[in-house]
Design a protein around this motif. Structure first.
Motif, PDB file in Angstrom:
ATOM      1  N   ARG A 138      11.740  15.692  10.312  1.00  0.00           N
ATOM      2  CA  ARG A 138      12.497  14.517  10.728  1.00  0.00           C
ATOM      3  C   ARG A 138      13.355  13.996   9.582  1.00  0.00           C
ATOM      4  N   GLU A 139      14.488  13.455   9.966  1.00  0.00           N
ATOM      5  CA  GLU A 139      15.338  12.861   8.943  1.00  0.00           C
ATOM      6  C   GLU A 139      14.594  11.697   8.301  1.00  0.00           C
ATOM      7  N   SER A 140      15.005  11.322   7.135  1.00  0.00           N
ATOM      8  CA  SER A 140      14.256  10.276   6.442  1.00  0.00           C
ATOM      9  C   SER A 140      14.246   9.010   7.275  1.00  0.00           C
ATOM     10  N   SER A 141      13.134   8.310   7.200  1.00  0.00           N
ATOM     11  CA  SER A 141      12.983   7.120   8.019  1.00  0.00           C
ATOM     12  C   SER A 141      14.063   6.103   7.736  1.00  0.00           C
ATOM     13  N   ASP A 142      14.436   6.005   6.484  1.00  0.00           N
ATOM     14  CA  ASP A 142      15.479   5.040   6.144  1.00  0.00           C
ATOM     15  C   ASP A 142      16.759   5.357   6.901  1.00  0.00           C
TER      16      ASP A 142
ATOM     17  N   ARG B 146      -3.613   8.661   3.510  1.00  0.00           N
ATOM     18  CA  ARG B 146      -3.214   9.309   2.277  1.00  0.00           C
ATOM     19  C   ARG B 146      -1.759   9.691   2.410  1.00  0.00           C
ATOM     20  N   HIS B 147      -1.001   8.896   1.824  1.00  0.00           N
ATOM     21  CA  HIS B 147       0.413   9.023   2.061  1.00  0.00           C
ATOM     22  C   HIS B 147       1.109   8.758   0.756  1.00  0.00           C
ATOM     23  N   GLY B 148       0.507   9.290  -0.227  1.00  0.00           N
ATOM     24  CA  GLY B 148       0.960   8.950  -1.561  1.00  0.00           C
ATOM     25  C   GLY B 148       2.099   9.822  -2.022  1.00  0.00           C
ATOM     26  N   SER B 149       2.504   9.580  -3.207  1.00  0.00           N
ATOM     27  CA  SER B 149       3.651  10.282  -3.739  1.00  0.00           C
ATOM     28  C   SER B 149       3.401  11.788  -3.793  1.00  0.00           C
ATOM     29  N   GLU B 150       2.137  12.134  -3.824  1.00  0.00           N
ATOM     30  CA  GLU B 150       1.879  13.564  -3.925  1.00  0.00           C
ATOM     31  C   GLU B 150       2.201  14.292  -2.611  1.00  0.00           C
ATOM     32  N   ASN B 151       2.115  13.615  -1.529  1.00  0.00           N
ATOM     33  CA  ASN B 151       2.396  14.268  -0.254  1.00  0.00           C
ATOM     34  C   ASN B 151       3.688  13.814   0.401  1.00  0.00           C
ATOM     35  N   HIS B 152       4.000  12.557   0.237  1.00  0.00           N
ATOM     36  CA  HIS B 152       5.012  12.021   1.129  1.00  0.00           C
ATOM     37  C   HIS B 152       6.191  11.375   0.463  1.00  0.00           C
TER      38      HIS B 152
ATOM     39  N   PRO C 226      -5.133   7.831  18.848  1.00  0.00           N
ATOM     40  CA  PRO C 226      -5.457   8.685  19.986  1.00  0.00           C
ATOM     41  C   PRO C 226      -4.732  10.022  19.957  1.00  0.00           C
ATOM     42  N   PHE C 227      -3.633  10.073  19.175  1.00  0.00           N
ATOM     43  CA  PHE C 227      -2.866  11.318  19.096  1.00  0.00           C
ATOM     44  C   PHE C 227      -3.296  12.159  17.905  1.00  0.00           C
ATOM     45  N   GLY C 228      -4.354  11.728  17.264  1.00  0.00           N
ATOM     46  CA  GLY C 228      -4.881  12.487  16.135  1.00  0.00           C
ATOM     47  C   GLY C 228      -4.072  12.305  14.864  1.00  0.00           C
ATOM     48  N   ILE C 229      -3.236  11.285  14.813  1.00  0.00           N
ATOM     49  CA  ILE C 229      -2.440  11.072  13.602  1.00  0.00           C
ATOM     50  C   ILE C 229      -3.142  10.016  12.765  1.00  0.00           C
ATOM     51  N   ASP C 230      -3.612  10.442  11.616  1.00  0.00           N
ATOM     52  CA  ASP C 230      -4.412   9.515  10.826  1.00  0.00           C
ATOM     53  C   ASP C 230      -3.751   9.168   9.503  1.00  0.00           C
ATOM     54  N   LYS C 231      -2.463   9.379   9.449  1.00  0.00           N
ATOM     55  CA  LYS C 231      -1.757   8.990   8.222  1.00  0.00           C
ATOM     56  C   LYS C 231      -0.620   8.051   8.594  1.00  0.00           C
ATOM     57  N   ILE C 232      -0.424   7.079   7.746  1.00  0.00           N
ATOM     58  CA  ILE C 232       0.677   6.148   8.006  1.00  0.00           C
ATOM     59  C   ILE C 232       1.979   6.802   7.584  1.00  0.00           C
ATOM     60  N   PRO C 233       2.931   6.880   8.489  1.00  0.00           N
ATOM     61  CA  PRO C 233       4.199   7.505   8.093  1.00  0.00           C
ATOM     62  C   PRO C 233       4.964   6.610   7.116  1.00  0.00           C
ATOM     63  N   HIS C 234       5.904   7.236   6.511  1.00  0.00           N
ATOM     64  CA  HIS C 234       6.732   6.558   5.528  1.00  0.00           C
ATOM     65  C   HIS C 234       7.553   5.470   6.229  1.00  0.00           C
ATOM     66  N   LEU C 235       7.451   4.255   5.749  1.00  0.00           N
ATOM     67  CA  LEU C 235       8.231   3.171   6.353  1.00  0.00           C
ATOM     68  C   LEU C 235       9.591   3.081   5.668  1.00  0.00           C
ATOM     69  N   PRO C 236      10.629   2.841   6.427  1.00  0.00           N
ATOM     70  CA  PRO C 236      11.960   2.761   5.830  1.00  0.00           C
ATOM     71  C   PRO C 236      12.031   1.654   4.774  1.00  0.00           C
ATOM     72  N   LEU C 237      12.850   1.884   3.795  1.00  0.00           N
ATOM     73  CA  LEU C 237      12.965   0.944   2.678  1.00  0.00           C
ATOM     74  C   LEU C 237      13.290  -0.466   3.166  1.00  0.00           C
ATOM     75  N   GLN C 238      14.263  -0.525   4.073  1.00  0.00           N
ATOM     76  CA  GLN C 238      14.693  -1.839   4.550  1.00  0.00           C
ATOM     77  C   GLN C 238      13.542  -2.600   5.202  1.00  0.00           C
ATOM     78  N   LEU C 239      12.745  -1.857   5.931  1.00  0.00           N
ATOM     79  CA  LEU C 239      11.606  -2.477   6.610  1.00  0.00           C
ATOM     80  C   LEU C 239      10.571  -2.944   5.595  1.00  0.00           C
ATOM     81  N   ARG C 240      10.349  -2.127   4.612  1.00  0.00           N
ATOM     82  CA  ARG C 240       9.373  -2.523   3.590  1.00  0.00           C
ATOM     83  C   ARG C 240       9.841  -3.764   2.854  1.00  0.00           C
TER      84      ARG C 240
END
Ligand SMILES: Nc1ncnc2c1ncn2[C@@H]1O[C@H](COP(=O)(O)OP(=O)(O)OP(=O)(O)O)[C@@H](O)[C@H]1O
Length: 723
Positions: free
Chosen positions: A697-701, A675-681, A605-619
């Protein structure tokens, strides 16, 4: 095991009194003549009942179904028509306070069960349904032991009399408040030792007044035990130790602190363990924690029933996350209308969300949406003659929010304001909260508990929903679920005996109408701001989908918030929710794909259509990483769990969660690419938000790491980094 159940072999309706109530009266008439029972003992007491007079006939009806056996005393409901004044075992000063301070005439079922045991210095495990008065029950009994010990000289004035341990600050404050009222005529010293408040004030109070009753959260109690010798010495002589919400305290989170407290108290103390839910594991832990002592169990919940009072109407709504805001507005609006029709007053509503971040976002969105719905929400009615008078707030909705990241000062103020919130002018108060408000907290008059997403376990469901339907009042519990959360319903049935059914009003066809209305409204807004007006959004559609006007009315408020919200805020909410659900994997058994796909819809609903980077620990916790093979481009379906930890050694990222439009099923997001691949994110590269600006923003990790390490003992009050 000790069990109190009332006998109900035959029922003789008394004239003019609902049959269930008359049966209840009959059961106790041998001991207490009917004429001596005040009417206020038959119906729920106090103001809670005022607004719901039509519902009282159902109060005791559940008891009618109970089978009777000769060796059991069967209770009919959560209410006992036994006047407090008839209990000769309770000190007159306590009874005086019950009458004058609380204005209660009769005991509830659990209170009667507890009082019937006085005098006793045994240890008790007390289990009773939510909102049935356990607090006053254990306080009455503990005060009796304290008075007895004082009389016998076994209590010296430098000891702590009753030490009550609570898992949350709000609950500790509430208990301290009830304890103060109950000890009005005993002139006991009552202390409240919770984290987030001035230690200096707490030590001053401990030095100046007797330490008859001390209520606190585990962290602060232990801090003061260590740092303030006067309290440490007194607490080491504690006479009565109470664990309220004992199952939560004994659950992993507080295990160490509880063991610590127990080991510091004298062995010959009396113990109370109190809760609406106790699993067998918690019972075992309790025995172990309390040095193998045996407990007398006062179990007031029928084994065939759940710990949720029957009067609470419960259901679930199946909906995707992107429909949440309008759906919640609709549920709230319908509830307000229903309560207004029933009682002529406004409503008090509690909305539970999984994490602090989600509370922050949802409370801002809903504040904005509801305030534009035509009612002067959160704002005075400018047309009112009484501009500075309370009357100007007629028909308004006020949003409150509480979560663990707010200062204790703000939490206390918000909690007090919501408790006192006046609904008589048709005003509605909505408290949006994390689980800090799930346990024990009493907000009289709350008529709806709305859970957005499932709670962390079935017990917590019981506690959350138990914030309504208290003291015999009307209550409704609605849970909004998405498909991957459906397995929770089975666990709820197995573990808590709650059979949750889909809402009749908010069923799948209503939800799909709502989704359609949201889409059409959005389309219309887009075409209005763009080129040509689309003919598909004309009035004939409104006639077909009657939710369109409702959605339009609320969309303005949504857009207003959307324009203010930062991408970081929304993405952080998403990440925090994934973190929350990660811990529920054992119950939900979801596929990680489904989890991410569904929760990511919260950003749509906020127009964000990309999955943000998930922190390493969470992954790592989710068990996802780079799929085997050398491919750098993964489809969303490649979020497979890795069994081998070596897969993470290169810190593999989500390379590309491309999700082509051809794949869209109804359970999948509508947007085209994650699209959140290495080329962008990659973490070293700039990220772009929907405004095309750099996301700094500071890194998610680091973000997660930072928040984790900021937790302390008291923050574990159900509100660590994610709650
Ligand atoms: N005898 C009584 N008559 C009427 N109301 C009562 C009585 N005893 C307690 N209450 C009211 O019932 C409400 C619920 O009480 P309390 O908070 O002690 O419930 P509880 O059983 O501890 O619930 P939870 O399991 O949620 O902690 C409170 O508003 C309290 O003031």
């Amino acid at each position: 095991m000790f069990r109190i159940i009332t006998k109900t072999s035959r029922l003789f309706p008394l004239k003019g009194i609902p049959s269930a109530v008359s049966a209840s009266l009959k059961a106790s008439s041998a001991k207490y003549p009917i004429q001596s029972i005040p009417f206020s003992c038959i119906v729920p007491q106090q103001s809670y009942f005022r607004s719901f007079s039509s519902s009282y006939t159902s109060l005791n009806s559940q008891a009618m179904e109970q089978p009777s056996t000769s060796d059991q005393i069967v209770l009919f409901s959560e209410y006992e028509p036994i006047p407090f004044s008839s209990y000769s075992s309770v000190n007159p000063n306590t009874l005086k306070a019950i009458k004058s301070e609380f204005k209660f005439d009769c005991a509830t079922k659990v209170q009667n069960a507890i009082i019937s045991q006085i005098p006793s210095d045994q240890d008790f495990l007390i289990k009773a349904k939510t909102g049935t008065g356990k607090t006053i029950g254990f306080l009455i009994s503990a005060i009796e032991t304290l008075l007895k010990n004082k009389k016998s000289g076994s209590y010296d004035k430098d000891s702590v009399g009753i030490l009550i341990v609570s898992p949350t600050r709000e609950l500790a404050k509430q208990i301290a408040n009830e304890a103060s009222k109950l000890s009005t005529f005993h002139k006991f010293g009552v202390h409240e030792l919770v984290g987030g408040e001035s230690i200096r004030n707490q030590t001053r109070s401990l030095s100046n007044r007797p330490k008859d009753i001390v209520v606190g959260t585990p962290g602060r109690l232990l801090d003061l035990w260590d740092s303030f010798p006067e309290f440490g010495r007194a607490a080491s002589k504690t006479q009565i130790l109470v664990f309220d919400e004992a199952d939560m305290l004994l659950d992993l989170g507080f295990q160490k602190e509880i063991n610590d407290i127990v080991s510091r108290c004298p062995r010959d103390r009396q113990n109370f363990l109190v809760s609406a839910t106790f699993s067998s594991k918690v019972r075992q832990t309790a025995r172990k924690a309390l040095e193998g002592k045996s407990f007398k169990e006062l179990d007031c919940v029928d084994p065939n029933e759940s710990s949720v009072v029957k009067k609470i109407k419960q259901s679930y709504i199946l909906a995707n996350w992107d429909a949440h805001y309008h759906l919640i507005s609709k549920v709230v609006a319908s509830h307000i209308a229903e309560i207004k029709e029933k009682t002529g007053a406004g409503a008090k509503i509690l909305i539970f969300l999984p994490t602090t971040k989600s509370v922050q976002v949802y409370s801002s969105v809903l504040s904005s949406m509801l305030s534009k719905s035509g009612t002067p929400l959160n704002k005075p009615d400018k047309s009112s003659r009484f501009r500075n008078h309370r009357a100007q707030y007629k028909n308004s909705v006020k949003i409150f929010s509480i979560h663990g990241k707010k200062s204790q000062d703000v939490r206390t103020r918000t909690s007090d304001n919501f408790r006192k919130f006046d609904i008589s002018n048709n005003n509605t108060g909505i408290l949006i909260t994390t689980d800090v408000s799930a346990r024990g907290v009493d907000y009289p008059g709350t008529s709806l508990v709305l859970q957005v997403g499932v709670p962390k376990d079935p017990q917590q469901y019981t506690h959350r929903v138990g914030r309504t339907g208290r003291a015999g009042t009307y209550g409704e519990g609605i849970t909004i679920l998405s498909e991957f959360e459906l397995p929770f319903i089975r666990s709820l049935s197995l573990e808590q005996g709650v059979e949750l059914k889909e809402s009749e009003v908010f069923n799948s066809s209503m939800v799909s109408d709502l989704v359609e209305a949201i889409e059409l409204t959005k389309k219309e807004a887009d075409t209005e701001s763009g080129e040509t007006k689309d003919s598909t959004t004309d009035q004939s559609l409104e006639a077909k989908n009657e939710l369109i006007p409702f959605v339009k009315k609320h969309s303005f408020g949504f857009e207003r918030y959307k324009n203010e919200a930062s991408v970081e805020e929304i993405e952080d909410m998403f990440i925090s929710c994934i973190g929350y659900y990660q811990s529920l994997e054992g119950i939900l058994r979801y596929k990680v794909n489904d989890l991410i796909s569904q929760v990511s819809r919260s950003m749509l609903p906020f127009g964000i259509d990309k999955i943000p980077h998930l922190p390493l620990q969470l992954r790592l916790s989710l068990g996802i990483g780079r799929p085997s093979g050398n491919s750098k481009s993964f489809s969303r379906n490649n979020y497979s769990r890795n069994n081998s930890s070596t897969r993470y050694k290169d810190d593999s990222r989500f390379n590309d969660h491309r999700h082509g439009s051809e794949n869209h099923s109804s359970s999948q997001p509508r947007f085209n690419g994650y699209r959140h691949g290495s080329e962008n994110h990659s973490s070293s590269q700039p990220r772009f938000n929907r405004y095309g600006s750099k996301n700094n923003r500071e890194s998610s990790d680091n973000y997660f790491q930072k928040n984790r390490s900021s937790g302390n003992r008291d923050r574990r009050n159900g509100n660590s980094y994610s709650r």
